[in-house]
Design a protein around this motif. Structure first.
Motif: not given
Ligand SMILES: Nc1ncnc2c1ncn2[C@@H]1O[C@H](COP(=O)(O)OP(=O)(O)OP(=O)(O)O)[C@@H](O)[C@H]1O
Length: 341
Positions: A17-19, A38-40, A44-46, A165-167
């Protein structure tokens, strides 16, 4: 305007599970330029995909303008999406369509009559400063111009909300500043609420009114940009702020200062109106001591001043101590301990 209520998003990858987002509660008010940093991998994207209705939360709910979007039907979702414009790091333009064609696209999808589309496209081209590029193709444009087209397209259907989104991540610093100025104009002239994600503190500093810092799916700190910048609580927030704020001399300069017998150094922070007051000179004069400014910066955040001075005091130790105590009643003062950055 946009309210996250205890929102979590969990992805299942086989047995794992990825939270991605954990128990996030946030309120974006109408007219805010709200930055999420936030860092990578922070989530954020989620979080954006949840607002954008491309993902559904595993737990909690999201309200947009009072409507719980987690329970909308497919048809209602399509309608709601029209109220949210979006721009992307890689612009996502159609290379086979002209600039005007790209901007017209969402209007065509919405079934807008042709003459209205033409008027609106002209208006938007003028607004983003590309009136002479209507017939060009995206390949003929610079990155900054492409993002202007992206902004015009996102505004075409008159949305209340613009998501970024990171525009500016793919743009150089000057072009970034131009695009951020345009976003500010979008916010001020049309009252559009902006929600953006970034990993660059410069973006938050120069354009946002509010900020949330994400780490491991959680919001670890949030608030007004001025408050968070001037009084960060979390180590990650402090790290982000240091990336844009040269608030200490370099370790070498500090070491040289200490080796040359320089006395204790103190960091003073001035916030808001007090930045204009001659606190240092008044208090030191009163106690019969003098001071040396070793390092300093004054910056403007949200049209308020925020100053940072590194000083040493010269005089009788008891007088210095009394002066420091008095300064502490007027502004933040602390002894500089660390050399490491
Ligand atoms: N569709 C998915 N299926 C599985 N895991 C996912 C999915 N989308 C995101 N994740 C995981 O959720 C976590 C958060 O990802 P997210 O892309 O939201 O981070 P972020 O802060 O936007 O990073 P970045 O700046 O690199 O885009 C990461 O561990 C990522 O691998």
């Amino acid at each position: 305007m946009i309210e996250f209520k205890q929102v979590s998003k969990t992805f299942r990858l086989g047995k794992r599970e990825v939270h991605a987002v954990k128990d996030v509660s946030l309120k974006v008010e109408q007219g805010d330029i709200y930055g999420i940093i936030g860092f990578s991998g922070a989530g954020k994207s989620t979080l954006l995909r949840l607002v954008n209705l491309l993902e559904r939360p595993s737990e909690g709910s999201i309200e947009i303008q009072g409507v719980n979007v987690t329970s909308l039907s497919a048809k209602e979702l399509r309608k709601q999406r029209r109220n949210i414009g979006m721009i992307f790091q890689n612009f996502n333009l159609f290379n086979s369509r002209t600039v005007a064609g790209n901007i017209a696209y969402p209007l065509k999808l919405a079934g807008t009559p042709k003459h209205e589309i033409n008027t609106r496209v002209e208006e938007l081209l003028r607004f983003v400063g590309l009136a002479d590029k209507a017939k060009d193709y995206p390949d003929q444009l610079s990155g900054g111009q492409k993002q202007r087209v992206g902004i015009a397209r996102a505004l075409a259907t008159n949305p209340d909300i613009l998501i970024c989104d990171e525009a500016t991540s793919a743009l150089d610093p000057d072009t970034t500043a131009d695009v951020l100025r345009l976003l500010r104009q979008v916010n001020r002239e049309f009252g559009i609420t902006i929600l953006l994600i970034t990993h660059e503190m410069e973006v938050i500093q120069s354009v946002c009114t509010k900020v949330a810092v994400m780490e491991n799916g959680e919001v670890i700190e949030s608030g007004g940009v001025f408050e968070v910048f001037t009084d960060p609580q979390h180590a990650t927030t402090k790290r982000f702020i240091r990336s844009v704020q040269q608030d200490l001399p370099s370790p070498n300069v500090l070491a040289e200062w200490r080796e040359s017998g320089g006395g204790s150094l103190y960091r003073l922070q001035f916030k808001g109106p007090v930045a204009n007051e001659p606190v240092l000179s008044t208090v030191t004069a009163k106690h019969g001591i003098t001071f040396n400014i070793v390092y300093g910066s004054v910056r403007e955040l949200e049209e308020r001043l925020f100053g940072n001075l590194i000083v040493s005091f010269l005089g009788d130790p008891a007088d210095v101590e009394a002066a420091i105590k008095e300064i502490a009643t007027l502004t933040d003062i602390e002894e500089v301990q660390e050399i490491e950055r």
